[in-house]
Design an enzyme around this catalytic site. Structure first.
Site, PDB file in Angstrom:
ATOM      1  N   MET A   1       0.828  -1.063   0.112  1.00 20.29           N
ATOM      2  CA  MET A   1      -0.253   0.074   0.196  1.00 20.29           C
ATOM      3  C   MET A   1       0.924   1.078   0.113  1.00 20.29           C
ATOM      4  O   MET A   1       1.845   1.734   1.242  1.00 20.29           O
ATOM      5  CB  MET A   1      -0.474  -0.624   1.337  1.00 20.29           C
ATOM      6  CG  MET A   1      -2.101  -1.344   1.253  1.00 20.29           C
ATOM      7  SD  MET A   1      -3.080  -1.193   2.643  1.00 20.29           S
ATOM      8  CE  MET A   1      -2.335  -1.509   4.039  1.00 20.29           C
ATOM      9  N   ALA A   2       0.535   2.043  -1.186  1.00 18.78           N
ATOM     10  CA  ALA A   2       0.774   2.910  -1.014  1.00 18.78           C
ATOM     11  C   ALA A   2       1.552   3.732  -0.119  1.00 18.78           C
ATOM     12  O   ALA A   2       0.399   4.359   0.779  1.00 18.78           O
ATOM     13  CB  ALA A   2       1.033   3.954  -2.618  1.00 18.78           C
TER      14      ALA A   2
ATOM     15  N   GLY B   1      -4.945  -6.193   3.013  1.00 20.86           N
ATOM     16  CA  GLY B   1      -4.903  -4.528   2.477  1.00 20.86           C
ATOM     17  C   GLY B   1      -4.969  -3.585   3.608  1.00 20.86           C
ATOM     18  O   GLY B   1      -4.672  -3.653   4.639  1.00 20.86           O
ATOM     19  N   ARG B   2      -6.329  -3.000   3.474  1.00 18.02           N
ATOM     20  CA  ARG B   2      -7.146  -1.559   4.500  1.00 18.02           C
ATOM     21  C   ARG B   2      -7.228  -2.520   5.638  1.00 18.02           C
ATOM     22  O   ARG B   2      -7.140  -1.941   6.535  1.00 18.02           O
ATOM     23  CB  ARG B   2      -7.958  -0.872   3.867  1.00 18.02           C
ATOM     24  CG  ARG B   2      -8.000  -0.514   2.731  1.00 18.02           C
ATOM     25  CD  ARG B   2      -8.758  -0.262   1.690  1.00 18.02           C
ATOM     26  NE  ARG B   2      -9.278  -1.085   1.068  1.00 18.02           N
ATOM     27  CZ  ARG B   2     -10.997  -0.792   1.101  1.00 18.02           C
ATOM     28  NH1 ARG B   2     -12.098   0.282   1.572  1.00 18.02           N
ATOM     29  NH2 ARG B   2     -12.001  -2.191   0.963  1.00 18.02           N
TER      30      ARG B   2
ATOM     31  N   CYS C   1      -3.442  -1.462  -9.438  1.00 23.02           N
ATOM     32  CA  CYS C   1      -2.988  -0.556  -8.982  1.00 23.02           C
ATOM     33  C   CYS C   1      -4.169   0.502  -9.777  1.00 23.02           C
ATOM     34  O   CYS C   1      -3.888   0.623 -10.754  1.00 23.02           O
ATOM     35  CB  CYS C   1      -2.305   0.297  -8.915  1.00 23.02           C
ATOM     36  SG  CYS C   1      -2.577   1.944  -8.341  1.00 23.02           S
TER      37      CYS C   1
ATOM     38  N   ASN D   1      -7.417 -11.556  -2.530  1.00 24.73           N
ATOM     39  CA  ASN D   1      -7.775  -9.811  -1.788  1.00 24.73           C
ATOM     40  C   ASN D   1      -9.008  -9.215  -1.905  1.00 24.73           C
ATOM     41  O   ASN D   1      -9.652  -9.766  -3.208  1.00 24.73           O
ATOM     42  CB  ASN D   1      -6.526  -9.391  -2.037  1.00 24.73           C
ATOM     43  CG  ASN D   1      -6.503  -7.866  -2.396  1.00 24.73           C
ATOM     44  OD1 ASN D   1      -6.502  -7.105  -2.334  1.00 24.73           O
ATOM     45  ND2 ASN D   1      -6.295  -7.622  -0.818  1.00 24.73           N
ATOM     46  N   GLY D   2      -9.531  -8.711  -0.782  1.00 24.49           N
ATOM     47  CA  GLY D   2     -10.022  -7.748  -0.510  1.00 24.49           C
ATOM     48  C   GLY D   2     -11.411  -8.001   0.379  1.00 24.49           C
ATOM     49  O   GLY D   2     -12.017  -8.843   0.482  1.00 24.49           O
TER      50      GLY D   2
ATOM     51  N   GLN E   1       7.626  -5.244  -4.496  1.00 19.53           N
ATOM     52  CA  GLN E   1       6.561  -5.043  -5.413  1.00 19.53           C
ATOM     53  C   GLN E   1       6.913  -3.979  -6.742  1.00 19.53           C
ATOM     54  O   GLN E   1       7.369  -2.878  -5.954  1.00 19.53           O
ATOM     55  CB  GLN E   1       4.969  -4.568  -4.838  1.00 19.53           C
ATOM     56  CG  GLN E   1       4.011  -5.125  -6.025  1.00 19.53           C
ATOM     57  CD  GLN E   1       2.647  -4.278  -5.733  1.00 19.53           C
ATOM     58  OE1 GLN E   1       2.688  -3.557  -5.921  1.00 19.53           O
ATOM     59  NE2 GLN E   1       1.550  -5.524  -5.677  1.00 19.53           N
TER      60      GLN E   1
ATOM     61  N   LYS F   1      -0.284 -10.183  -8.934  1.00 20.90           N
ATOM     62  CA  LYS F   1      -1.171  -9.092  -8.010  1.00 20.90           C
ATOM     63  C   LYS F   1      -2.357  -7.678  -9.130  1.00 20.90           C
ATOM     64  O   LYS F   1      -1.519  -6.985  -9.917  1.00 20.90           O
ATOM     65  CB  LYS F   1      -1.276  -8.270  -7.031  1.00 20.90           C
ATOM     66  CG  LYS F   1      -2.284  -7.756  -5.732  1.00 20.90           C
ATOM     67  CD  LYS F   1      -1.663  -7.392  -4.865  1.00 20.90           C
ATOM     68  CE  LYS F   1      -2.943  -6.910  -3.624  1.00 20.90           C
ATOM     69  NZ  LYS F   1      -4.172  -5.760  -4.196  1.00 20.90           N
TER      70      LYS F   1
END
Length: 378
Positions: free
Chosen positions: A23-24, A235-236, A109, A211-212, A78, A149
């Site tokens: 994650m940026a 991720g989040r 992305c 993912n999600g 990545q 990904k």
């Protein structure tokens, strides 16, 4: 309880089969350190997105982003790129200079500054370009495993994940992670876990990671059971919750010992996170300023007034951060309902693409290394 097999990423065995999503601005070395500590060193923790051109040109910011703590094993980078030759050079540089142990490629992305150049989640629509990039990456990687990904596609009318999965297998990719949303959805709506199951059926030769919408250990276990995927990418769900990785280990190992930190413990983690950022950046003030974006995520669900949240969002020293946190009611227990969506949730966005991008999935003219970002980190 269902027993899940370890995840194999080339020579690396990941048990439990849990991966921190790049994650940026988030998954830098300090945040990876926190997540890894909570997990007891179990799992795989991937760097922020690194632009291949910036890496090859040794951009100063990029070279800092690829610095790993000596305790990080395996080291996962990545890469983002749109030019096969540049991607190949970046992968060869990683191999020759021993910069990482695993390479992941970003085709997921959805942000406009990436897709408008044909990168990220826009790229798999151009099948020959995707194949060329994967071929260059794998052929230059030597013994390093290369994974990718991606998302389901650009939008519901331009779904690419099954074609992309088959191309990945044919080009020697080690594993695929699928975010069950299109680029148009960004992070809105509900992730399509059925798509993860379909991809697993479509490419049984290699591991598929889902993912999600993984906000808890229970979500991860349910995804594994419902889709048959080989691992999960989080991720989040870990924003302001690095201890989620302790929960994931507990869930997969069946101990049920989930972390439910009170506000005092959360405050301690917040200060440590800010301190690690300062050490990594070489400047305490810069570290605390960089930490500000994490404050609301850490405090989600706790009774913290709006004025205090504003004060915490403008702190610029560790002493100031500690002082502000000490004014809170630190005896608050873990709040009911504190799990759930955090971070960006917008959806139904128009995907910004290069002119004529959707006319022909096999016409890759006009995409060159100039389409790459100048710097890394998203």
């Amino acid at each position: 309880m269902t027993a899940f097999s370890p995840l194999s990423i080339g020579p690396h065995i990941v048990q439990p089969p849990v991966v921190l999503a790049p994650m940026a601005g988030i998954t830098n070395a300090p945040f990876r350190t926190l997540c890894r500590e909570f997990s007891g060193g179990k799992g795989l923790f991937v760097s922020e997105m690194i632009t291949t051109r910036a890496l090859v040109e040794r951009n100063e910011k990029t070279m800092q982003l690829i610095r790993f703590d000596e305790t990080e094993k395996p080291r996962s980078i990545q890469l983002y790129g749109v030019d096969p030759v540049t991607v190949g050079k970046a992968v060869r540089m990683i191999v020759d200079e021993d910069l990482a142990d695993h390479i992941d490629l970003n085709f997921g992305c959805p942000v406009p500054k990436v897709t408008r150049k044909g990168g990220g989640s826009a790229l798999p629509y151009k099948r020959p370009l995707l194949r060329a990039i994967l071929n260059e990456a794998v052929s230059n990687a030597g013994d390093l495993p290369v994974t990718m990904k991606m998302r389901k596609g650009i939008d519901d009318d331009h779904i690419t994940y099954l074609d992309a999965g088959r191309i990945a297998v044919e080009e020697g990719v080690t594993a695929i992670a699928l975010h069950g949303r299109t680029a148009a959805q960004h992070y809105g709506g509900t992730a399509d876990w059925d798509a993860i199951a379909r991809l697993k059926e479509h490419v049984p030769e290699i591991p598929v990671l889902g993912n999600g919408d993984i906000w808890s250990a229970e979500d991860a276990l349910r995804m594994m059971r419902e889709t048959g995927c080989d691992g999960v990418v989080v991720g989040r769900g870990c924003l302001g919750r690095p201890w989620l990785f302790a929960d994931l280990v507990a869930g997969f190992e069946g101990t049920g010992a989930y972390a439910r930190p009170g506000l005092r413990e959360v405050a301690d983690v917040m200060v440590r996170h800010a301190r690690l950022l300062g050490e990594w950046l070489g400047d305490e003030t810069r570290g605390v300023i960089d930490f500000r974006k994490h404050v609301a995520w850490y405090l989600k669900g706790f009774a913290v007034g709006s004025e205090m949240r504003k004060k915490l969002a403008v702190t610029s020293s560790l002493d100031e951060l500690r002082a502000q946190l000490s004014e809170l009611d630190l005896d608050q227990p873990w709040p009911v309902g504190a799990d759930g969506p955090r971070g960006r949730t917008s959806g139904n966005n128009r995907v910004v693409l290069p002119d004529g991008w959707l006319k022909d999935p096999y016409d890759c003219a006009g995409v060159s290394e100039d389409a790459e970002l100048d710097t890394s980190g998203g």
